[in-house]
Scaffold this motif. Structure first.
Motif, short mmCIF file in Angstrom:
data_model
loop_
_atom_site.label_atom_id
_atom_site.label_comp_id
_atom_site.label_asym_id
_atom_site.label_seq_id
_atom_site.Cartn_x
_atom_site.Cartn_y
_atom_site.Cartn_z
N HIS A 194 -5.80 6.98 14.37
CA HIS A 194 -4.24 7.61 13.19
C HIS A 194 -2.38 7.59 13.81
CE1 HIS A 194 -6.36 5.66 9.59
NE2 HIS A 194 -6.78 6.86 9.46
N GLY A 216 -8.39 10.02 3.40
CA GLY A 216 -9.07 10.65 2.00
C GLY A 216 -9.45 11.75 2.31
N GLY A 217 -9.50 11.98 3.90
CA GLY A 217 -10.47 13.61 4.57
C GLY A 217 -10.37 14.16 5.50
N GLY A 242 -5.12 12.05 -0.07
CA GLY A 242 -6.13 11.67 -0.24
C GLY A 242 -7.39 11.54 -1.62
N GLY A 261 -5.23 5.99 -4.70
CA GLY A 261 -4.24 5.86 -4.24
C GLY A 261 -3.53 4.87 -4.58
N GLU A 265 -0.56 4.66 -7.54
CA GLU A 265 1.17 5.03 -7.07
C GLU A 265 1.72 3.47 -7.65
OE1 GLU A 265 1.63 2.96 -3.31
OE2 GLU A 265 3.52 3.35 -3.32
O1 KG4 Z 1 -7.18 6.31 6.16
P1 KG4 Z 1 -7.75 5.81 5.25
O2 KG4 Z 1 -8.52 4.33 4.81
O3 KG4 Z 1 -9.48 6.26 5.13
C1 KG4 Z 1 -9.54 7.82 5.74
O4 KG4 Z 1 -9.92 8.02 7.01
O5 KG4 Z 1 -10.09 8.53 4.14
O6 KG4 Z 1 -7.62 6.72 3.70
C2 KG4 Z 1 -8.03 6.30 2.66
C3 KG4 Z 1 -7.07 6.68 2.04
C4 KG4 Z 1 -8.02 7.12 0.35
O7 KG4 Z 1 -8.30 8.37 -0.22
C5 KG4 Z 1 -6.83 6.15 -0.80
O8 KG4 Z 1 -6.88 6.34 -1.78
C6 KG4 Z 1 -5.72 6.51 -0.40
O9 KG4 Z 1 -6.21 6.56 1.42
N1 KG4 Z 1 -4.23 5.97 -0.43
C7 KG4 Z 1 -3.17 5.59 -0.73
C8 KG4 Z 1 -2.67 4.30 -0.94
N2 KG4 Z 1 -3.53 3.66 0.07
C9 KG4 Z 1 -4.43 4.28 0.37
N3 KG4 Z 1 -2.99 6.76 -1.54
C10 KG4 Z 1 -2.05 6.61 -2.00
N4 KG4 Z 1 -1.42 5.88 -2.34
C11 KG4 Z 1 -1.09 4.58 -1.71
N5 KG4 Z 1 -1.07 3.21 -1.70
#
Ligand code: KG4
Ligand code: ZN
Length: 472
Positions: A194, A216-217, A242, A261, A265
């Motif tokens: 990331h 998310g985590g 997240g 998310g 938003e």
């Molecule tokens: O990095 P990611 O794709 O997966 C993990 O490694 O967890 O992150 C997913 C997280 C989810 O909780 C999702 O709701 C959040 O990122 N997320 C957002 C947005 N797009 C994705 N949170 C707030 N605003 C957004 N636009």
């Protein structure tokens, strides 16, 4: 040239503390290209370039020092083609990226429908969903890039952190491809990926830099000193941001098919962010750690007190109900991000003391696709004359490009494993690291508020890489 090649260090496993040269046939770049060429003729042979190391090859820091980009000739970059595979959570992703950063293809199969149905990730179901699509996702990535496996240079795959059952699907696939086509394999740390994907889109981004990784985590503030060398300035003591967005979306009855998310938003744009007075977490703790569990509870109580029924979808809500939900969404988002801002300011100050040359704050991970998050954090960095680097949204959420790119960064400095056997035995123990810190904790930043679960945590990536460097 021959003597330079002979002087090259043998490759070492990126993560295991074993120098592969002691177990395997010495495996230099030259040996690798011969090996590959012998067993598997390639349409366009990949020419491994000469590594240029400082004259004193005997000193430990001479090997694999990565503050500059050590192996980066134009032809190396163009000829290097890496497949990245990601299955650590609920997205099955694959991508093919060239060493020069050109994205040849990118495929993501999302489990958002499962997420919407069950309101969270159920490991067994997620594993099954990965298993069903992994072959197709990798094939689509190859097809979109108009390549076959024979034209790849290496395979990179996430081995942690994440859900073991899910990680296993990606690692098995990566080993099958690498084994069948005699390709080196690169084990990738999901959170490092990331952070590093920012270097693919911002070529000026050099180490050291500060990174806020929000997904998310995970909620991580890390100082990236160098490739494989990170100091953890802060992490979450309970939930990540997240997770708080996802639960808020669920309790507000929002459409979760694109994860919670983005839904929060979008609704927040209609609301009054000052209307619900949520308190900012951990104000009394002057450190860089995070906590979102309390804010989640505050949101839940606010929703209950306004009689919002999550079973009534937003599209069916009365206008009063809708505006009440929007107010909660906006107020939650404001406070969730204020917590990030406060922690980031402190982290910038700490980071500038440790590494005064930092110029960038990288913000990545799924939550970094949020425009409000970006705008607010941009204001923070401006105060310190730093530059904010946010990958585009499709590279912030989980994707294969970040895995392929992190593979490329590590491959360049010789951190990869030799091709695995074409078939792993049935009882093969995969190296999976579900709980795996990125870096060591910053000692001065320890908080008395921390209640972090420490059980069965794998040694950090940074400690493994540093120990390997010392063994050279
Ligand atoms: O990095 P990611 O794709 O997966 C993990 O490694 O967890 O992150 C997913 C997280 C989810 O909780 C999702 O709701 C959040 O990122 N997320 C957002 C947005 N797009 C994705 N949170 C707030 N605003 C957004 N636009
Ligand atoms: Zn992620």
């Amino acid at each position: 040239m021959v003597s330079s090649l002979l002087a090259l260090p043998s490759t070492f496993s990126r993560l295991n503390l074993v120098q592969k040269s002691s177990i395997f046939i010495p495996f230099t770049f030259k040996a690798l290209s011969l090996l590959k060429f012998h067993k598997q003729p390639r349409l366009r042979p990949f020419n491994y370039p000469l590594l240029h190391f400082p004259s004193s090859l005997n000193s430990p820091e001479a090997h694999f020092s990565t503050s500059r980009r050590p192996v980066s000739s134009k032809s190396f970059d163009v000829d290097l083609v890496v497949l990245g595979i990601e299955t650590s959570c609920d997205d099955t992703a694959a991508a093919i990226v060239r060493g020069n950063g050109e994205i040849l293809s990118q495929v993501v199969s999302s489990q958002a429908d499962l997420l919407a149905r069950y309101g969270g990730v159920a490991p067994k179901m997620a594993e099954e969903a990965h298993s069903q699509v992994i072959d197709q996702v990798v094939q689509d990535a190859l097809d979109k890039a108009s390549l076959t496996e024979r034209e790849l240079s290496a395979v990179a795959v996430t081995i942690g952190p994440g859900l073991s059952l899910c990680l296993r699907v990606g690692v098995q696939k990566a080993r099958r491809v690498a084994g069948s086509f005699n390709l080196p394999i690169i084990s990738v740390h999901h959170m490092e990926a990331h952070a590093l994907v920012a270097r693919l889109i911002e070529k000026e981004l050099q180490f050291p830099f500060l990174a806020l990784l929000i997904s998310g985590g995970h909620n991580l503030l890390v100082l990236a000193h160098d490739l494989g060398h990170y100091t953890q300035l802060g992490t979450t003591i309970d939930d990540a941001i997240g997770e708080a967005f996802d639960k808020t979306a669920k309790w507000l009855g929002l459409d979760m098919r694109k994860s919670g998310g983005p839904a929060v938003e979008q609704l927040a744009q209609e609301g009054d962010a000052e209307s619900v007075r949520f308190s900012i977490p951990m104000k009394q703790h002057k450190d860089c750690n995070f906590s979102y569990a309390g804010l989640k509870t505050q949101v839940k109580l606010a929703i209950a007190s306004r009689n919002i029924d999550a079973k009534v979808p937003l599209s069916c809500a009365s206008s009063l109900d809708r505006s009440s939900r929007a107010d909660i969404a906006a107020s939650f988002q404001r406070v969730a991000v204020l917590h990030l801002e406060e922690r980031c300011e402190r982290a910038v100050e700490w980071a500038l003391k440790i590494e005064p040359s930092i110029k960038h704050l990288v913000v990545s991970g799924g939550v970094a696709s949020n425009q409000y998050v970006r705008a607010r954090l941009d204001q923070v960095v401006q105060k310190y004359s730093l530059q904010l680097v946010c990958p585009p949204p499709n590279l912030c959420t989980d994707n294969g490009v970040m895995i392929a790119w992190t593979g490329i960064e590590n491959f360049r400095v010789g951190r990869y494993d030799p091709p695995p056997p074409a078939n792993d035995p049935d009882d093969f123990m995969y190296d999976l690291r579900p709980r795996w810190p990125l870096g060591e904790e910053y000692a001065e930043g320890r908080s008395e508020a921390r209640s972090l679960r420490r059980a069965r945590v794998h040694p950090s990536l940074s400690s493994l890489v540093q120990a390997s460097l010392q063994q050279q």
